[in-house]
Design a protein around this motif. Structure first.
Motif, PDB file in Angstrom:
ATOM      1  N   LYS A  64       0.823  -1.202   0.000  1.00 55.52           N
ATOM      2  CA  LYS A  64       0.000   0.000   0.000  1.00 55.52           C
ATOM      3  C   LYS A  64       0.864   1.261   0.000  1.00 55.52           C
ATOM      4  N   ASN A  65       1.881   1.259   0.835  1.00 53.14           N
ATOM      5  CA  ASN A  65       2.742   2.432   0.964  1.00 53.14           C
ATOM      6  C   ASN A  65       3.565   2.683  -0.288  1.00 53.14           C
ATOM      7  N   ASN A  66       3.860   1.628  -1.031  1.00 48.79           N
ATOM      8  CA  ASN A  66       4.675   1.771  -2.230  1.00 48.79           C
ATOM      9  C   ASN A  66       3.850   2.045  -3.489  1.00 48.79           C
ATOM     10  N   PHE A  67       2.533   1.877  -3.390  1.00 49.33           N
ATOM     11  CA  PHE A  67       1.661   2.029  -4.555  1.00 49.33           C
ATOM     12  C   PHE A  67       1.559   3.500  -4.951  1.00 49.33           C
ATOM     13  N   ARG A  68       1.399   3.738  -6.267  1.00 53.62           N
ATOM     14  CA  ARG A  68       1.275   5.097  -6.797  1.00 53.62           C
ATOM     15  C   ARG A  68       0.187   5.158  -7.862  1.00 53.62           C
ATOM     16  N   PHE A  69      -0.605   6.229  -7.843  1.00 54.97           N
ATOM     17  CA  PHE A  69      -1.599   6.509  -8.886  1.00 54.97           C
ATOM     18  C   PHE A  69      -1.286   7.895  -9.433  1.00 54.97           C
ATOM     19  N   ILE A  70      -0.760   7.960 -10.663  1.00 57.38           N
ATOM     20  CA  ILE A  70      -0.383   9.229 -11.284  1.00 57.38           C
ATOM     21  C   ILE A  70      -1.464   9.623 -12.287  1.00 57.38           C
ATOM     22  N   HIS A  71      -2.133  10.715 -12.004  1.00 54.96           N
ATOM     23  CA  HIS A  71      -3.207  11.213 -12.871  1.00 54.96           C
ATOM     24  C   HIS A  71      -2.647  12.310 -13.768  1.00 54.96           C
ATOM     25  N   VAL A  72      -2.625  12.063 -15.077  1.00 55.77           N
ATOM     26  CA  VAL A  72      -2.017  12.992 -16.028  1.00 55.77           C
ATOM     27  C   VAL A  72      -3.091  13.924 -16.570  1.00 55.77           C
ATOM     28  N   SER A  73      -2.959  15.206 -16.249  1.00 55.84           N
ATOM     29  CA  SER A  73      -3.968  16.187 -16.619  1.00 55.84           C
ATOM     30  C   SER A  73      -3.350  17.289 -17.478  1.00 55.84           C
ATOM     31  N   THR A  74      -4.009  18.417 -17.548  1.00 55.66           N
ATOM     32  CA  THR A  74      -3.645  19.479 -18.486  1.00 55.66           C
ATOM     33  C   THR A  74      -3.626  20.847 -17.814  1.00 55.66           C
ATOM     34  N   ASP A  75      -2.820  21.750 -18.358  1.00 58.71           N
ATOM     35  CA  ASP A  75      -2.808  23.122 -17.842  1.00 58.71           C
ATOM     36  C   ASP A  75      -4.091  23.865 -18.166  1.00 58.71           C
TER      37      ASP A  75
END
Length: 336
Positions: free
Chosen positions: A123-134
């Motif tokens: 859990k601590n090592n998990f990552r969710f990267i949400h790629v958005s826009t300016d």
């Protein structure tokens, strides 16, 4: 590490997949609905790699997402699946609401369900990267300001509004459930395999085929341009070093007016493709000014000092050299 990439057959998504396979030892699970904007040719160089897996899936399908998480057990998610063409969002916004908002919600819930079943270490090592826009920040108008991570959201069109909504969902899932999420906002991307509906490839394709080069309004709108491979390297820095719950802006300080960008492309084409289409003396003669787009923002410009200072990212590609690479690739492959 096993990394799930949504929208990995799209322009930026495929660049992420290629980077992960070619320059890291990670395994990649690419899920993509394969809409009109997807391009599997952009993945041909990695498609046979034993560390690469592809599944044709709609992120709005929660059942299939749950299967993917059970089957592959990823350690991280890069969420890039999105409808992204502003003009299409103005003419028909339903798909943008469905994919960008409902799809992000469905993915967040599938991710949360999977994440909650992990050991504390995982859990601590998990990552969710949400790629958005300016574009979620709206219009800077004619000022010397730059978008910072603390600026309020002020989207101007259905596309940017749908992306702003997805950002808020991601933030809420972090605040409410503790899901380890990070949001990134990048400026306009360009580079290999970009869909022909976007400005730079549209101008290149139209010019070499003798078609009009449409410019909204007077062409004075200003955009900051980021080479897609520099963007991908920034995203990987965020995965490796980013702080949970934070937002990172990714830009390059390559500000160009649309009209100047098109003149630059025409100049490069004069050198690379000196044989003009029939009836055309110069590529710039194809320029046509058309009525401005509804809700057209005047200027986007990003302050990237946070990601540079905290994560050590710096763009590597000079805009003119990157633009030239892009033109050369399209010219080279246009008849293939």
């Amino acid at each position: 590490m096993k990394i799930l990439v949504t929208g990995g057959a799209g322009f930026i998504g495929s660049a992420v997949v290629r980077y992960l396979i070619n320059f890291t030892h990670n395994h990649v699970i690419n899920i993509d609905k394969l809409t009109y904007a997807a391009n599997l040719k952009s993945l041909e160089m990695v498609s046979n790699n034993e560390r690469y897996h592809f599944e044709q899936i709609d992120i709005c399908n929660g059942q299939e997402l749950n299967r993917i998480f059970r089957q592959y057990q990823p350690d991280a998610v890069f969420h890039l699946a999105a409808e992204s063409h502003v003009d299409k969002s103005i003419n028909s916004s339903a798909n943008f609401i469905e994919t960008n908002i409902t799809g992000t919600y469905t993915l967040l819930e599938a991710t949360r369900y999977y994440w909650s079943s992990l050991s504390e270490k995982s859990k601590n090592n998990f990552r969710f990267i949400h790629v958005s826009t300016d574009e979620v920040y709206g219009d800077l108008e004619n000022t010397e300001l730059f978008f910072t991570e603390s600026m309020p959201y002020a989207p101007s069109n259905p596309y940017s509004a749908s992306k702003a909504s997805s950002d808020h969902l991601v933030s809420a899932w972090h605040q409410t459930y503790g899901l380890p999420t990070i949001i990134t906002h990048s400026t306009n991307n360009y580079g290999p395999f970009q869909h022909a509906e976007k400005l730079i490839p549209l101008v290149i394709y139209n010019a070499i085929n003798g078609k009009p080069l449409p410019i909204y309004g007077d062409g004075s709108q200003v955009r900051d341009w980021l080479y897609v491979e520099d963007h991908v390297k920034a995203l990987y820095k965020v995965l490796e070093k980013g702080k949970m719950g934070e937002t990172y802006n990714i830009g390059c300080n390559n500000e160009y007016k649309n009209i100047d960008l098109i003149f630059t492309i025409c100049s490069i084409l004069e050198e690379l493709v000196p044989n003009h289409p029939v009836g055309i003396k110069q590529y710039k003669d194809l320029i046509q000014f058309v009525p401005d787009r509804l809700g057209h923002d005047y200027r986007y410009a990003i302050d990237s000092s946070k990601i540079k200072k905290e994560l050590g990212w710096m763009p590597q590609e000079n805009f003119i050299s990157g633009l030239r690479k892009t033109v050369e690739l399209i010219v080279k492959t246009r008849n293939l």
